[in-house]
Design a protein around this motif. Structure first.
Motif, mmCIF file in Angstrom:
data_model
loop_
_atom_site.group_PDB
_atom_site.id
_atom_site.type_symbol
_atom_site.label_atom_id
_atom_site.label_comp_id
_atom_site.label_asym_id
_atom_site.label_seq_id
_atom_site.Cartn_x
_atom_site.Cartn_y
_atom_site.Cartn_z
ATOM 1 N N LEU A 160 0.828 -1.206 0.000
ATOM 2 C CA LEU A 160 0.000 0.000 0.000
ATOM 3 C C LEU A 160 0.860 1.254 0.000
ATOM 4 N N PHE A 161 1.916 1.240 0.788
ATOM 5 C CA PHE A 161 2.820 2.391 0.838
ATOM 6 C C PHE A 161 3.485 2.614 -0.510
ATOM 7 N N GLY A 162 3.830 1.519 -1.190
ATOM 8 C CA GLY A 162 4.492 1.611 -2.485
ATOM 9 C C GLY A 162 3.598 2.133 -3.591
ATOM 10 N N LEU A 163 2.286 2.165 -3.337
ATOM 11 C CA LEU A 163 1.349 2.671 -4.335
ATOM 12 C C LEU A 163 1.113 4.180 -4.215
ATOM 13 N N SER A 164 1.684 4.768 -3.195
ATOM 14 C CA SER A 164 1.457 6.201 -2.964
ATOM 15 C C SER A 164 2.231 7.054 -3.978
ATOM 16 N N PRO A 165 1.537 7.962 -4.673
ATOM 17 C CA PRO A 165 2.231 8.856 -5.617
ATOM 18 C C PRO A 165 3.006 9.965 -4.933
ATOM 19 N N LEU A 166 2.934 10.027 -3.594
ATOM 20 C CA LEU A 166 3.618 11.087 -2.853
ATOM 21 C C LEU A 166 5.085 10.771 -2.617
ATOM 22 N N GLN A 167 5.482 9.526 -2.848
ATOM 23 C CA GLN A 167 6.877 9.145 -2.637
ATOM 24 C C GLN A 167 7.765 9.705 -3.745
ATOM 25 N N THR A 168 8.959 10.080 -3.368
ATOM 26 C CA THR A 168 9.925 10.564 -4.349
ATOM 27 C C THR A 168 10.939 9.451 -4.647
ATOM 28 N N GLY A 169 11.345 9.372 -5.899
ATOM 29 C CA GLY A 169 12.329 8.380 -6.290
ATOM 30 C C GLY A 169 11.787 6.979 -6.402
ATOM 31 N N VAL A 170 10.479 6.832 -6.365
ATOM 32 C CA VAL A 170 9.838 5.520 -6.463
ATOM 33 C C VAL A 170 8.785 5.564 -7.558
ATOM 34 N N SER A 171 8.770 4.559 -8.418
ATOM 35 C CA SER A 171 7.797 4.528 -9.503
ATOM 36 C C SER A 171 6.511 3.869 -9.034
ATOM 37 N N TRP A 172 5.589 4.682 -8.515
ATOM 38 C CA TRP A 172 4.314 4.122 -8.093
ATOM 39 C C TRP A 172 3.539 3.596 -9.302
ATOM 40 N N GLN A 173 3.821 4.148 -10.482
ATOM 41 C CA GLN A 173 3.164 3.645 -11.689
ATOM 42 C C GLN A 173 3.537 2.181 -11.929
ATOM 43 N N ALA A 174 4.829 1.872 -11.803
ATOM 44 C CA ALA A 174 5.278 0.492 -11.986
ATOM 45 C C ALA A 174 4.635 -0.425 -10.954
ATOM 46 N N HIS A 175 4.527 0.050 -9.725
ATOM 47 C CA HIS A 175 3.932 -0.755 -8.663
ATOM 48 C C HIS A 175 2.456 -1.020 -8.937
ATOM 49 N N LEU A 176 1.730 0.028 -9.298
ATOM 50 C CA LEU A 176 0.290 -0.115 -9.532
ATOM 51 C C LEU A 176 0.002 -1.011 -10.728
ATOM 52 N N ILE A 177 0.736 -0.807 -11.824
ATOM 53 C CA ILE A 177 0.515 -1.616 -13.023
ATOM 54 C C ILE A 177 0.917 -3.067 -12.769
ATOM 55 N N GLY A 178 2.018 -3.274 -12.045
ATOM 56 C CA GLY A 178 2.426 -4.628 -11.705
ATOM 57 C C GLY A 178 1.387 -5.331 -10.863
ATOM 58 N N LEU A 179 0.855 -4.643 -9.856
ATOM 59 C CA LEU A 179 -0.167 -5.229 -8.986
ATOM 60 C C LEU A 179 -1.414 -5.596 -9.775
ATOM 61 N N ALA A 180 -1.886 -4.668 -10.609
ATOM 62 C CA ALA A 180 -3.087 -4.922 -11.406
ATOM 63 C C ALA A 180 -2.880 -6.083 -12.371
ATOM 64 N N THR A 181 -1.702 -6.153 -12.978
ATOM 65 C CA THR A 181 -1.419 -7.238 -13.916
ATOM 66 C C THR A 181 -1.344 -8.580 -13.196
ATOM 67 N N GLY A 182 -0.755 -8.583 -12.008
ATOM 68 C CA GLY A 182 -0.683 -9.819 -11.233
ATOM 69 C C GLY A 182 -2.058 -10.352 -10.876
ATOM 70 N N VAL A 183 -2.959 -9.472 -10.469
ATOM 71 C CA VAL A 183 -4.330 -9.879 -10.162
ATOM 72 C C VAL A 183 -5.008 -10.422 -11.419
ATOM 73 N N ALA A 184 -4.816 -9.718 -12.540
ATOM 74 C CA ALA A 184 -5.430 -10.157 -13.795
ATOM 75 C C ALA A 184 -4.921 -11.534 -14.224
ATOM 76 N N THR A 185 -3.626 -11.781 -14.058
ATOM 77 C CA THR A 185 -3.078 -13.085 -14.448
ATOM 78 C C THR A 185 -3.611 -14.196 -13.548
#
Length: 201
Positions: A160-185
């Motif tokens: 959940l923390f890794g999905l926050s767009p408020l973090q600097t230096g962290v790609s929350w986009q990669a985290h969110l897309i990875g999570l969604a793709t994992g659920v879909a698979t």
């Protein structure tokens, strides 16, 4: 198939899954050593968004990290979640990883901030988390449900923390897309492979 043969197959699957993930994580460390020795020449394999030439880096980016602290942070969750996911079958595991890596890389290429450089195994880790979290429910496997709940309890807060767009230096986009793709698979492979689900009991 006798009980002894069944137990042997489970043991062999566990051994193969363990060897695969130890080798995978070792490869990530080796690549980071090469990166440091070469003056960070491998960092260029990260994904710079919306540059056509960067599409070739969609897969390699999942194996490159920006420093030993980065690869260290990803090593334990990748090792554990990868091992648990691989227990259901190495072919399915390879397919899940490939789908997550490619979809995540393309998603980052499309959505990441301009001039950024994104790399690391965290997108795959989030994908494996999503896969493990729901696959037991989709396949109606009690053990899979328990595994998903345990994975959620251990890593849910970090996810959940890794999905926050408020973090600097962290790609929350990669985290969110990875999570969604994992659920879909989990839904895709769970519904298409009832025999695989039965073997994973």
């Amino acid at each position: 198939m006798s009980g002894t043969e069944l137990e042997w197959s489970r043991a062999e699957r566990a051994k193969a899954a363990a060897k695969l993930m130890v080798g995978w994580v070792a490869l990530l460390w080796l690549l980071e050593v090469i990166d440091v020795v070469s003056g960070h020449a491998l960092d260029g394999l990260g994904i710079t968004p919306r540059e056509p030439s960067e599409l070739i880096d969609v897969v390699p980016a999942a194996f490159i990290h920006f420093g030993f602290a980065h690869v260290a942070a990803n090593s334990v969750p990748l090792l554990v979640m990868g091992f648990l996911a691989a227990l259901g079958g190495l072919r399915r595991f390879a397919a899940v990883c490939l789908v997550v890596i490619v979809a995540d890389g393309l998603g980052v290429w499309l959505t990441a901030p301009a001039h950024s450089n994104t790399a690391g195994a965290s997108g795959l880790i989030f994908g494996l988390f999503g896969f493990l979290l729901v696959s037991g429910f989709v396949e109606r496997r009690p053990l899979g449900v328990v595994v998903g709940l345990l994975v959620g309890a251990v890593w849910g807060g970090s996810i959940l923390f890794g999905l926050s767009p408020l973090q600097t230096g962290v790609s929350w986009q990669a985290h969110l897309i990875g999570l969604a793709t994992g659920v879909a698979t989990a839904f895709w492979f769970g519904r298409r492979s009832p025999t695989t689900a039965a073997l994973g009991r």
